[in-house]
Design a protein around this motif. Structure first.
Motif, PDB file in Angstrom:
ATOM      1  N   GLY A 274       0.792  -1.254   0.289  1.00 56.75           N
ATOM      2  CA  GLY A 274      -0.162  -0.183   0.382  1.00 56.75           C
ATOM      3  C   GLY A 274       1.314   1.211  -0.121  1.00 56.75           C
ATOM      4  O   GLY A 274       2.255   1.056   0.408  1.00 56.75           O
ATOM      5  N   ILE A 275       0.309   2.706  -0.247  1.00 57.75           N
ATOM      6  CA  ILE A 275       1.242   4.045   0.044  1.00 57.75           C
ATOM      7  C   ILE A 275       1.812   4.161   0.922  1.00 57.75           C
ATOM      8  O   ILE A 275       2.424   4.392   0.732  1.00 57.75           O
ATOM      9  CB  ILE A 275       0.117   4.834  -0.317  1.00 57.75           C
ATOM     10  N   TYR A 276       1.613   3.828   2.171  1.00 56.77           N
ATOM     11  CA  TYR A 276       2.216   4.622   3.364  1.00 56.77           C
ATOM     12  C   TYR A 276       3.015   3.597   4.078  1.00 56.77           C
ATOM     13  O   TYR A 276       3.244   2.960   4.635  1.00 56.77           O
ATOM     14  CB  TYR A 276       0.905   4.153   4.198  1.00 56.77           C
ATOM     15  N   SER A 277       3.211   2.170   3.225  1.00 54.88           N
ATOM     16  CA  SER A 277       4.232   0.969   3.360  1.00 54.88           C
ATOM     17  C   SER A 277       5.194   0.575   2.512  1.00 54.88           C
ATOM     18  O   SER A 277       5.547  -0.925   2.659  1.00 54.88           O
ATOM     19  CB  SER A 277       2.983  -0.653   3.795  1.00 54.88           C
TER      20      SER A 277
ATOM     21  N   ARG B 208       9.171  17.408   5.816  1.00 55.77           N
ATOM     22  CA  ARG B 208       7.764  17.526   4.601  1.00 55.77           C
ATOM     23  C   ARG B 208       8.135  16.146   3.920  1.00 55.77           C
ATOM     24  O   ARG B 208       8.130  16.218   2.889  1.00 55.77           O
ATOM     25  CB  ARG B 208       8.459  18.785   3.490  1.00 55.77           C
ATOM     26  N   SER B 209       8.165  15.639   5.230  1.00 56.29           N
ATOM     27  CA  SER B 209       7.307  14.240   3.681  1.00 56.29           C
ATOM     28  C   SER B 209       5.812  13.702   4.022  1.00 56.29           C
ATOM     29  O   SER B 209       5.421  14.537   4.916  1.00 56.29           O
ATOM     30  CB  SER B 209       8.722  12.503   4.891  1.00 56.29           C
ATOM     31  N   LEU B 210       5.618  12.772   3.555  1.00 54.42           N
ATOM     32  CA  LEU B 210       4.545  11.880   4.185  1.00 54.42           C
ATOM     33  C   LEU B 210       4.216  12.147   5.311  1.00 54.42           C
ATOM     34  O   LEU B 210       3.103  12.177   6.053  1.00 54.42           O
ATOM     35  CB  LEU B 210       4.364  10.509   3.354  1.00 54.42           C
ATOM     36  N   PHE B 211       4.779  11.252   6.117  1.00 53.96           N
ATOM     37  CA  PHE B 211       4.541  11.474   7.726  1.00 53.96           C
ATOM     38  C   PHE B 211       5.707  11.443   8.469  1.00 53.96           C
ATOM     39  O   PHE B 211       7.174  10.759   7.881  1.00 53.96           O
ATOM     40  CB  PHE B 211       3.518  10.163   7.380  1.00 53.96           C
ATOM     41  N   ASN B 212       5.634  11.469   9.852  1.00 56.74           N
ATOM     42  CA  ASN B 212       6.746  11.266  10.456  1.00 56.74           C
ATOM     43  C   ASN B 212       6.859   9.284  11.537  1.00 56.74           C
ATOM     44  O   ASN B 212       6.405   9.114  10.920  1.00 56.74           O
ATOM     45  CB  ASN B 212       6.591  11.854  12.116  1.00 56.74           C
ATOM     46  N   ILE B 213       8.010   9.018  11.054  1.00 58.40           N
ATOM     47  CA  ILE B 213       8.676   7.794  11.654  1.00 58.40           C
ATOM     48  C   ILE B 213       8.100   7.608  13.443  1.00 58.40           C
ATOM     49  O   ILE B 213       9.120   8.106  14.058  1.00 58.40           O
ATOM     50  CB  ILE B 213       9.698   7.924  11.006  1.00 58.40           C
TER      51      ILE B 213
ATOM     52  N   SER C 215      -2.048  12.243  10.483  1.00 58.75           N
ATOM     53  CA  SER C 215      -3.277  13.563  10.607  1.00 58.75           C
ATOM     54  C   SER C 215      -4.179  12.886  11.909  1.00 58.75           C
ATOM     55  O   SER C 215      -5.580  12.791  11.932  1.00 58.75           O
ATOM     56  CB  SER C 215      -4.135  13.920  10.167  1.00 58.75           C
ATOM     57  N   SER C 216      -3.568  11.794  12.959  1.00 58.56           N
ATOM     58  CA  SER C 216      -4.972  11.007  13.523  1.00 58.56           C
ATOM     59  C   SER C 216      -5.034   9.907  13.158  1.00 58.56           C
ATOM     60  O   SER C 216      -6.121   9.723  13.815  1.00 58.56           O
ATOM     61  CB  SER C 216      -5.495  11.993  14.244  1.00 58.56           C
ATOM     62  N   VAL C 217      -4.883   9.357  11.347  1.00 59.56           N
ATOM     63  CA  VAL C 217      -5.348   8.593  11.010  1.00 59.56           C
ATOM     64  C   VAL C 217      -4.890   7.638  10.926  1.00 59.56           C
ATOM     65  O   VAL C 217      -3.650   7.565  10.636  1.00 59.56           O
ATOM     66  CB  VAL C 217      -6.226   9.251   9.709  1.00 59.56           C
TER      67      VAL C 217
END
Length: 219
Positions: free
Chosen positions: A40-43, A147-152, A161-163
């Motif tokens: 998936g896009i987040y992994s 400025r990346s997709l999310f912090n690690i 964003s809490s999701v």
């Protein structure tokens, strides 16, 4: 002779159990890596992320070859251990003692392959995820926000964003590296068992004719 046969059977059973545990650890490592890479896009791959990569918002897939290497090496190691476990299961079930040189060389090759590729998996996963965590930790400690997709999150799943939760799960990477290490140690132990077993079998074959000759002379 009966006592010796029983001892050999116990050693073979212990050998099989250790192999089975090693296979389970290697399989667990492989499963965790597959669940957190390219799922998936987040992994996507998040190994060995540098400061420049973390600050580049256009990057979604970072160092993909290293992730492919970790999965490939874990897969090869698992296959090698699965074949060794199957061979030993047949040996224990039917009390077959393989003495052919070619068969022993093949088994030794499987052992060496599993140990080598488990070591590669452990190093790539631990070093790759460690580098990524260090990069984000340094950015955070310096007051900047990447400025990346999310912090690690280095020890758990990711949230945006809490999701979430989303992969990669830091705990899974840590567990995968540990499982590879455990499987590697067990594979080394079983290789030692394998070598000792073959040496003992060879010595037994060499002394058997002498015993028969002595028995013949006594009669």
């Amino acid at each position: 002779m009966i006592r010796a046969a029983n001892n050999n059977q116990v050693l073979s059973l212990a050998f099989f159990v250790i192999l089975l545990v090693s296979l389970g650890a290697a399989g667990t490592s492989l499963g965790l890596l597959q669940a957190n890479i390219n799922n998936g896009i987040y992994s996507r791959c998040h190994f060995f992320i540098t400061y420049t990569q973390a600050m580049n918002s256009s990057l979604l897939n970072y160092n993909l070859p290293t992730c492919k290497l970790s999965i490939a090496s874990a897969t090869i190691a698992t296959i090698c251990l699965a074949l060794l476990t199957a061979i030993e299961l047949i040996s224990v079930s039917f009390q077959i003692n393989v003495k052919r040189l070619i068969a022993n060389i093949i088994q030794a090759g499987f052992f060496v392959g599993s140990i080598l590729f488990l070591f590669i998996t452990m190093i790539v996963v631990s070093a790759g995820w460690g580098k990524t965590c260090a990069t984000y930790r340094n950015i955070t400690s310096s007051g900047g926000t990447p400025r990346s997709l999310f912090n690690i999150d280095c020890t758990g799943p990711q949230y945006r964003s809490s999701v979430g939760p989303f992969a990669p799960n830091g705990a899974d990477f840590i567990t995968a590296a540990k499982c590879s290490g455990v499987a590697n140690v067990l594979a080394i132990i079983t290789l030692s068992f394998f070598v000792a077993k073959r040496i003992r079998s060879r010595l037994s074959d060499e002394y058997t004719p002498l015993i028969k000759i002595n028995d013949y002379e006594l009669t």
